[in-house]
Design a protein around this motif. Structure first.
Motif, short mmCIF file in Angstrom:
data_model
loop_
_atom_site.label_atom_id
_atom_site.label_comp_id
_atom_site.label_asym_id
_atom_site.label_seq_id
_atom_site.Cartn_x
_atom_site.Cartn_y
_atom_site.Cartn_z
N THR A 149 6.45 1.85 7.99
CA THR A 149 5.96 3.15 9.01
C THR A 149 4.53 2.35 9.09
N ASN A 150 4.49 2.94 9.99
CA ASN A 150 2.98 3.04 10.84
C ASN A 150 2.15 3.68 10.57
N THR A 151 2.74 5.16 9.52
CA THR A 151 1.69 6.33 9.16
C THR A 151 1.41 6.29 7.79
N VAL A 152 -0.16 6.14 7.81
CA VAL A 152 -0.45 7.27 5.62
C VAL A 152 -0.18 8.74 5.35
N HIS A 153 -0.38 9.30 5.26
CA HIS A 153 -0.71 10.76 5.08
C HIS A 153 -1.75 10.71 3.54
N LEU A 154 -2.86 11.24 3.73
CA LEU A 154 -4.18 11.14 2.63
C LEU A 154 -4.40 12.38 2.19
N PHE A 155 -4.26 12.07 0.57
CA PHE A 155 -4.16 13.90 -0.40
C PHE A 155 -5.44 13.14 -1.06
N ILE B 12 -0.30 -0.33 9.99
CA ILE B 12 -0.89 1.01 10.12
C ILE B 12 -1.62 1.42 11.25
N LYS B 13 -1.15 2.35 11.31
CA LYS B 13 -1.61 2.50 12.72
C LYS B 13 -2.21 4.47 13.03
#
Length: 327
Positions: free
Chosen positions: A200-206, A263-264
């Motif tokens: 997937t071209n998205t990453v979630h950051l925590f 990743i975009k």
């Protein structure tokens, strides 16, 4: 060891002399029987196996404090008064000289994971009490990214490299203490993460593992598949420089982006406190030229675990809930 001696004024030069000796040198020379090598350049004391010494510093993990010098050790651990510790060290360091500064070798870090407990019951209860979905907890335990340590029954969150080899581990107390930290030899390039099963071209950051797990639970509650998303933690609070232009992108994120050039979009789920907002602004400034940046902080509370507890209607601190509750 505290004494009731009257105030003694010490010469600043004497104090500085006492500060020169590091703990490893002190133990090697004057208490060799109390020194134990753990691995590589990591040592501990035989009296306190959670007091680790490495790279010129020491930290007593079970007590949550540390220091640099032998002076710090004598005062904080042995409980000498400041004057007694200084006098002791200046008495034995008269003929001692600091070892020559060696050029650090680019040696691979050796991750020292704590022994695993025979089960993960306390960790499961702790995370479930924080609102984390039971099946998510069980999946993480099954693939070795979460386990319970034998000693102290800490929750251990493991980060793995591209080959699946553990490279990073963070401890967190499960008994109401604020104790937390990284395992010796942790490589922050490979922080705790849950990666999408398909590209997937998205990453979630925590900021932390508990926030990441809270968001995964929230997605599941909303009928969404958290396994279709890349979820990445920063292994603690990111500290930008005073000037944004001097700040660096967190190494866990740069490592992930380099390994995933497709990743975009980067979605920032950092905390709602002052530090979290500053970090968000900094990352947006540093990354917006190359990526679409979305700021999506928790709608309620300081962090995503606060939001999840509010979303589920769970008070904090929590009371015990039946694990059969469907979420």
């Amino acid at each position: 060891m505290r004494s009731n001696r009257p105030y003694v004024k010490l010469d600043p030069a004497v104090i500085e002399q006492a500060r020169q000796m590091d703990l490893l040198s002190y133990l090697q020379r004057y208490e060799p029987s109390n020194l134990k090598r753990v691995a590589g350049n990591v040592y501990c004391t035989k009296e306190h196996d959670s007091l680790k010494i490495s790279n010129g510093k020491w930290y007593w993990w079970s007590r949550g404090f540390g220091g640099v010098s032998a002076l710090d050790y004598l005062i904080k651990v042995r409980e000498y008064s400041f004057v007694e510790a200084v006098e002791m060290l200046t008495g034995i360091t008269a003929d001692w000289k600091p070892p020559p500064v060696s050029v650090p070798k680019d040696e691979p870090k050796v991750l020292l994971l704590p022994p695993k407990n025979r089960d993960c019951n306390r960790v499961t209860d702790y995370l479930f009490g924080r609102g984390i979905d039971l099946s998510i907890i069980q999946d993480c335990i099954a693939d070795g990214t979460i386990f319970e340590s034998v000693k102290y029954h800490n929750a251990v969150f493991v980060g793995k490299d591209e080959s699946g080899t553990p490279k990073y581990a963070a401890y967190r107390s499960t008994i109401g203490s604020s104790f937390k930290g990284d395992a010796s030899g942790s490589d922050k390039r490979y922080s705790f993460r849950l990666l999408a099963r398909e590209p997937t071209n998205t990453v979630h950051l925590f900021e932390a593992a508990i926030d990441l797990l809270s968001y995964a639970t929230y997605l599941k509650c909303e009928g969404k598949d958290y396994k279709s998303e890349n979820l990445l933690s920063l292994s603690g609070v990111y500290q930008p420089k005073k000037e944004i232009k001097d700040s660096k992108i967190p190494i866990a994120l740069t490592t992930f982006l380099n390994a995933n050039p497709h990743i975009k979009t980067i979605i920032l789920h950092l905390d709602n406190d002052k530090t979290g907002r500053i970090c968000t602004a900094t990352l947006k400034e540093l990354l917006q030229k190359d990526y679409q940046i979305v700021d999506d902080p928790p709608p309620v509370g300081k962090d995503f675990n606060d939001f999840l507890l509010s979303y589920l209607g769970i008070a904090r601190p929590t009371v015990s809930r039946e694990r059969s509750d469907a979420r």
